[in-house]
Scaffold this active site. Structure first.
Site, PDB file in Angstrom:
ATOM      1  N   LYS A  43      19.551   4.215  16.972  1.00 43.25           N
ATOM      2  CA  LYS A  43      18.534   4.563  15.974  1.00 43.25           C
ATOM      3  C   LYS A  43      17.387   3.538  16.001  1.00 43.25           C
ATOM      4  O   LYS A  43      16.216   3.903  15.906  1.00 43.25           O
ATOM      5  CB  LYS A  43      19.164   4.662  14.584  1.00 43.25           C
ATOM      6  CG  LYS A  43      20.066   5.914  14.422  1.00 43.25           C
ATOM      7  CD  LYS A  43      20.386   6.205  12.974  1.00 43.25           C
ATOM      8  CE  LYS A  43      21.431   7.313  12.773  1.00 43.25           C
ATOM      9  NZ  LYS A  43      20.975   8.659  13.063  1.00 43.25           N
ATOM     10  N   HIS A  74      18.056  13.173   4.280  1.00 41.01           N
ATOM     11  CA  HIS A  74      19.418  13.607   4.608  1.00 41.01           C
ATOM     12  C   HIS A  74      19.544  15.121   4.422  1.00 41.01           C
ATOM     13  O   HIS A  74      19.632  15.615   3.300  1.00 41.01           O
ATOM     14  CB  HIS A  74      20.410  12.850   3.708  1.00 41.01           C
ATOM     15  CG  HIS A  74      21.836  13.179   3.976  1.00 41.01           C
ATOM     16  ND1 HIS A  74      22.824  13.028   3.039  1.00 41.01           N
ATOM     17  CD2 HIS A  74      22.458  13.656   5.071  1.00 41.01           C
ATOM     18  CE1 HIS A  74      23.992  13.394   3.541  1.00 41.01           C
ATOM     19  NE2 HIS A  74      23.785  13.787   4.767  1.00 41.01           N
TER      20      HIS A  74
HETATM   21  P1  NAI Z   1      24.566  15.666  17.755  1.00 39.86           P
HETATM   22  O1  NAI Z   1      25.499  14.876  18.589  1.00 39.86           O
HETATM   23  O2  NAI Z   1      24.755  17.138  17.677  1.00 39.86           O
HETATM   24  O3  NAI Z   1      23.074  15.415  18.228  1.00 39.86           O
HETATM   25  C1  NAI Z   1      22.542  14.158  18.507  1.00 39.86           C
HETATM   26  C2  NAI Z   1      21.461  14.357  19.545  1.00 39.86           C
HETATM   27  O4  NAI Z   1      20.756  13.131  19.707  1.00 39.86           O
HETATM   28  C3  NAI Z   1      22.000  14.742  20.919  1.00 39.86           C
HETATM   29  O5  NAI Z   1      21.339  15.877  21.390  1.00 39.86           O
HETATM   30  C4  NAI Z   1      21.713  13.527  21.743  1.00 39.86           C
HETATM   31  O6  NAI Z   1      21.456  13.848  23.105  1.00 39.86           O
HETATM   32  C5  NAI Z   1      20.491  12.967  21.075  1.00 39.86           C
HETATM   33  N1  NAI Z   1      20.278  11.570  21.381  1.00 39.86           N
HETATM   34  C6  NAI Z   1      21.187  10.575  21.404  1.00 39.86           C
HETATM   35  N2  NAI Z   1      20.601   9.412  21.731  1.00 39.86           N
HETATM   36  C7  NAI Z   1      19.290   9.668  21.903  1.00 39.86           C
HETATM   37  C8  NAI Z   1      18.162   8.855  22.256  1.00 39.86           C
HETATM   38  N3  NAI Z   1      18.295   7.568  22.499  1.00 39.86           N
HETATM   39  N4  NAI Z   1      16.974   9.458  22.347  1.00 39.86           N
HETATM   40  C9  NAI Z   1      16.841  10.772  22.107  1.00 39.86           C
HETATM   41  N5  NAI Z   1      17.859  11.575  21.791  1.00 39.86           N
HETATM   42  C10 NAI Z   1      19.088  11.044  21.669  1.00 39.86           C
HETATM   43  O7  NAI Z   1      24.635  14.979  16.308  1.00 39.86           O
HETATM   44  P2  NAI Z   1      24.220  15.604  14.898  1.00 39.86           P
HETATM   45  O8  NAI Z   1      25.411  16.158  14.260  1.00 39.86           O
HETATM   46  O9  NAI Z   1      23.029  16.445  15.068  1.00 39.86           O
HETATM   47  O10 NAI Z   1      23.855  14.293  14.075  1.00 39.86           O
HETATM   48  C11 NAI Z   1      22.636  13.634  14.241  1.00 39.86           C
HETATM   49  C12 NAI Z   1      22.407  12.701  13.055  1.00 39.86           C
HETATM   50  O11 NAI Z   1      22.439  13.471  11.862  1.00 39.86           O
HETATM   51  C13 NAI Z   1      23.450  11.624  12.882  1.00 39.86           C
HETATM   52  O12 NAI Z   1      22.830  10.480  12.390  1.00 39.86           O
HETATM   53  C14 NAI Z   1      24.385  12.212  11.828  1.00 39.86           C
HETATM   54  O13 NAI Z   1      25.081  11.223  11.120  1.00 39.86           O
HETATM   55  C15 NAI Z   1      23.395  12.920  10.958  1.00 39.86           C
HETATM   56  N6  NAI Z   1      23.918  14.013  10.135  1.00 39.86           N
HETATM   57  C16 NAI Z   1      24.837  14.890  10.653  1.00 39.86           C
HETATM   58  C17 NAI Z   1      25.321  15.922   9.874  1.00 39.86           C
HETATM   59  C18 NAI Z   1      26.300  16.883  10.435  1.00 39.86           C
HETATM   60  O14 NAI Z   1      26.864  17.678   9.669  1.00 39.86           O
HETATM   61  N7  NAI Z   1      26.532  16.904  11.724  1.00 39.86           N
HETATM   62  C19 NAI Z   1      24.868  16.115   8.484  1.00 39.86           C
HETATM   63  C20 NAI Z   1      23.850  15.185   8.083  1.00 39.86           C
HETATM   64  C21 NAI Z   1      23.423  14.177   8.881  1.00 39.86           C
END
Ligand code: NAI
Length: 725
Positions: free
Chosen positions: A414, A457
């Site tokens: 992040k 969020h």
């Molecule tokens: P996810 O794993 O589906 O997606 C994360 C994405 O970020 C992936 O496509 C990945 O390739 C990309 N990524 C990773 N490192 C990167 C970088 N250095 N540069 C650019 N892209 C990068 O995860 P998800 O579930 O979408 O979660 C994302 C965020 O949202 C996390 O912080 C999570 O805690 C938060 N969150 C998740 C919820 C859920 O229900 N899954 C609900 C609310 C928040």
């Protein structure tokens, strides 16, 4: 001349009553209107030169939105009795009854939204023509705030369209679009808005004398589909209603049962008696806590939040034109989707162009499904997709006035994307993180502009979940809060504003629900009993099913992060850890995505089943508790955690706490939210309940000295409105 309407009579003797409440964006059945309308009805009835009347609205926003629900909440808080509430309903009913029996025909020209009392007024007219604008909605949504239509809705609608068609509309409160309203026979015609009054006039002029008699006041009237003069009441007539009622109420919601009673009892009797029965049930509901709590949280306070009442007033309003979304995964793609839907240009960035393309392809797929259901057009989809630019190149973020970061939940990653994006975006841009757990102030350390850093969020699935929790960090500026709220307003989502803390507000309170369910497993309570008790309390899903959804691996990672961060013990899952570690490390059952968690998820897509192995993993206690005890544990632990959030300064607004608990984490709507739950019980009774649970289940239920002091002094989260209000 009256203040809330005008009445003019044309050369043909047709009166035109135009409703236009001054100072209100929408017409409502406010007391001053009711008095004016009663006078207008008497004028039509008594003036021999008037042959009939058209009733319409002078507002472009629609016909009549219903009662002013704020008045209802105030009435409750002022201690209205069921008898007084029934009398108020009877007054409206008598007014509408007078209109339909006064001997002159009335035609409603419904120029847009007609909900609740607005539709009830139209139903009491002898003829209805509705605007054909696709955005027009009519319906009786009272059940959604714990009430029933108290202006004749439960009596006229079944008499008009039959009991089987009326029950779903009354019990689910769904609104109808023009085509459906016409098909069901709720209106007689649809027409362009500009022609409505003319059509109503033509109907009045073409009709003979008996146009002023409603079907149900005629000889030999039969309820559509009914066998006798009144309803047939064959058992099957109520089957659909019974199914809807039992699945929705679980004994927590009195309104659907009351609606069923109104229809069942009222349709066997003459309409005047039916209307009195309806008023009696209405009175009981209005004077009860469920209607008050649901109305206050889900209508009055949610509407205020939707209108961005939390917005700092001295910052001029603005709109986000271009947003950069970092991470095109589950959340990032969802955020890009709803942003593009709101007309915002989106740059969707991921590690590789392929990953970003995948995110966009997922959006296209969802849109194709919407198209197949007939809810959008290809042209709209094309325009929406054209607004989303997938990329792996930070240079494309140039010109973005807002960033929403949704990469992996890891601080270093992040921090890295924060620095890279800030190197490109305008210095005025706001940086929002969609982290679900990491404190915002800590993440802002990676930012060169921490005053422009904020938590946004979202909840999954983003397209469906209405809530966004805005998290204010230590250095977040008022202008940044305003911009975040403007963006959430553009997305037409409901914002709540909270302060920084591990887990913020919603994740922290949600955690107690999940962990209480896991704790019950350790207590030897049967898994099916745990799940059913949560659903019986009114949660949409049980804690074990929801654990599988968010994955046990994620819960384990959060617990480990808390260990590493030294999060104080009272804010951490001590109880759930034993269960989570066992499920993930020992039993290799990390959740739904892997097909195995507390439930089995058959590969053939058949419904999930609780994993039979749980009986060995968590042996059953010889004595099982009753459902009520488990329901109380869930409700109490979440309400108590919310009170702790207030004490800790995480959330300072009772309305936001309640809205967030219902819209974000599934706390049962009948309670009005976690803090309404405490206020309704009374703080004194609530702390006694906590203490009794603490004696059996341990200190997680112990109320703090702060809460005990509030209980002793009778302090409420919502100040009671004085009787004068
Ligand atoms: P996810 O794993 O589906 O997606 C994360 C994405 O970020 C992936 O496509 C990945 O390739 C990309 N990524 C990773 N490192 C990167 C970088 N250095 N540069 C650019 N892209 C990068 O995860 P998800 O579930 O979408 O979660 C994302 C965020 O949202 C996390 O912080 C999570 O805690 C938060 N969150 C998740 C919820 C859920 O229900 N899954 C609900 C609310 C928040």
């Amino acid at each position: 001349m009256s203040k809330t309407l005008t009445l003019s009579v044309d050369a043909d003797g047709i009166a035109l009553i135009t409703i236009d409440l001054p100072g209100r964006p929408m017409n409502v059945l406010a007391p001053e209107f009711n008095a004016d309308f009663a006078a207008a009805v008497e004028q039509v009835a008594s003036d021999a030169a008037i042959k009939g009347a058209v009733v319409t609205s002078g507002k472009s926003s629609g016909f009549i939105a219903g009662a002013d629900l704020k008045d209802l909440v105030n009435a409750y808080d002022a201690g209205i009795t069921p008898t007084q509430a029934a009398q108020a309903s009877q007054q409206i009913s008598s007014l509408f009854r007078r209109m339909e029996t006064c001997g002159k025909p009335f035609a409603a020209a419904i120029n847009g939204v007609a909900l609740g009392g607005g539709l009830e007024l139209a139903l009491a007219c002898h003829w209805r023509v509705l605007s054909d604008e696709p955005s027009t909605q009519i319906g009786l949504p009272e059940v959604k705030v714990g009430l029933l239509p108290g202006g004749g809705g439960t009596q006229r609608l079944p008499r008009l369209i039959g009991i089987p068609s009326a029950l779903p509309l009354l019990l689910q409160g769904k609104s109808m679009r023009p085509a459906e309203a016409l098909k069901l026979g709720v209106v007689h015609a649809v027409a362009p808005t500009a022609e409505l009054v003319q059509r109503a006039r033509e109907w009045l002029l073409s009709k003979a004398d008996n146009a002023a008699v409603q079907p149900w006041d005629r000889k030999n009237f039969r309820i559509p589909g009914g066998a006798g003069p009144m309803a047939s009441h064959a058992p099957q007539t109520f089957v659909a209603g019974n199914a809807l009622t039992s699945s929705m109420t679980q004994n927590n919601y009195p309104a659907p049962t009351a609606i069923m009673s109104c229809v069942f009892e009222g349709t066997q009797l003459p309409i005047d008696t039916g209307l009195r029965i309806e008023s009696k049930y209405f009175g009981k509901l209005l004077a009860g806590p469920v209607a008050r709590n649901m109305t206050r949280t889900l209508f009055v306070n949610k509407t205020a939040a939707d209108k961005l009442s939390a917005r700092p007033r001295d910052v001029p309003r603005g709109a986000v034109a271009k947003v950069g979304v970092l991470g095109a995964g589950l959340m990032g793609a969802g955020i890009a989707h709803v942003s593009a839907q709101a007309g915002i240009e989106v740059v969707l960035l991921d590690n590789t162009r392929e990953q970003a393309d995948n995110g966009k392809a997922g959006i296209a797929k969802m849109q194709a499904k919407t198209l197949a259901k007939g809810r959008t057009t290809q042209a709209k989809i094309d325009a929406l997709l054209a607004r989303i630019t997938p990329t792996a190149d930070y240079a494309d973020l140039q010109g973005c006035d807002l960033i929403v970061e949704a990469v992996f939940e890891q601080r270093q990653i992040k921090a890295d994307v924060t620095r890279k994006a800030e190197a490109v975006i305008p210095t005025t841009a706001v940086f929002g993180s969609n982290t679900s757990t990491l404190p915002i102030t800590g993440l802002a350390q990676a930012s060169s502009r921490p005053q422009q850093f904020i938590g946004l969020h979202f909840f999954s699935p983003v397209e469906k979940m209405p809530l966004v929790e805005i998290i204010v960090g230590e250095q977040t500026s008022q202008a940044t809060i305003a911009k975040a709220l403007d963006y959430i307003g553009q997305l037409k989502k409901t914002p709540i504003v909270v302060h920084d803390f591990p887990g913020f507000y919603t994740s922290r309170v949600f955690g107690t629900f999940v962990q209480e369910g896991q704790r019950m497993l350790l207590d030897g309570i049967a898994p099916a009993l745990i799940e059913n008790a949560a659903k019986a309390a009114g949660f949409p899903v049980g804690p074990l099913a929801v654990s599988d959804e968010v994955t046990l691996t994620l819960q384990q990672a959060i617990a480990r992060q808390h260990d590493a961060d030294g999060v104080p013990v009272q804010y951490r899952s001590q109880v759930g850890r034993a269960v989570v570690d066992k499920m993930v490390d020992e039993l290799k059952r990390p959740g739904r995505r892997q097909g195995a968690g507390f439930y089995d998820y058959p590969a053939d897509g058949s419904p999930k089943r609780l994993w039979p192995g749980l009986a060995q993993a968590f042996p059953l206690a010889p004595q099982q508790p009753g459902v009520d005890e488990l329901k109380q544990r869930f409700l109490t632990i979440m309400a108590l955690e919310t009170a702790r959030c207030v004490e800790d300064g995480v959330i300072d607004n009772a309305a936001d706490a309640d809205i967030g608990s219902i819209l974000g984490i599934g706390f049962p709507p009948w309670t009005g939210g976690t803090l309404s739950y405490i206020d309704t019980l009374g703080a004194e009774r609530f702390v006694a309940q906590c203490q009794a649970l603490a004696a059996v289940h341990g200190p997680r239920f112990t109320p703090s000295p702060w809460l005990l002091a509030r209980a002793a002094s009778g302090t409420r989260f919502y100040p009671p409105v004085s009787a004068a209000a």
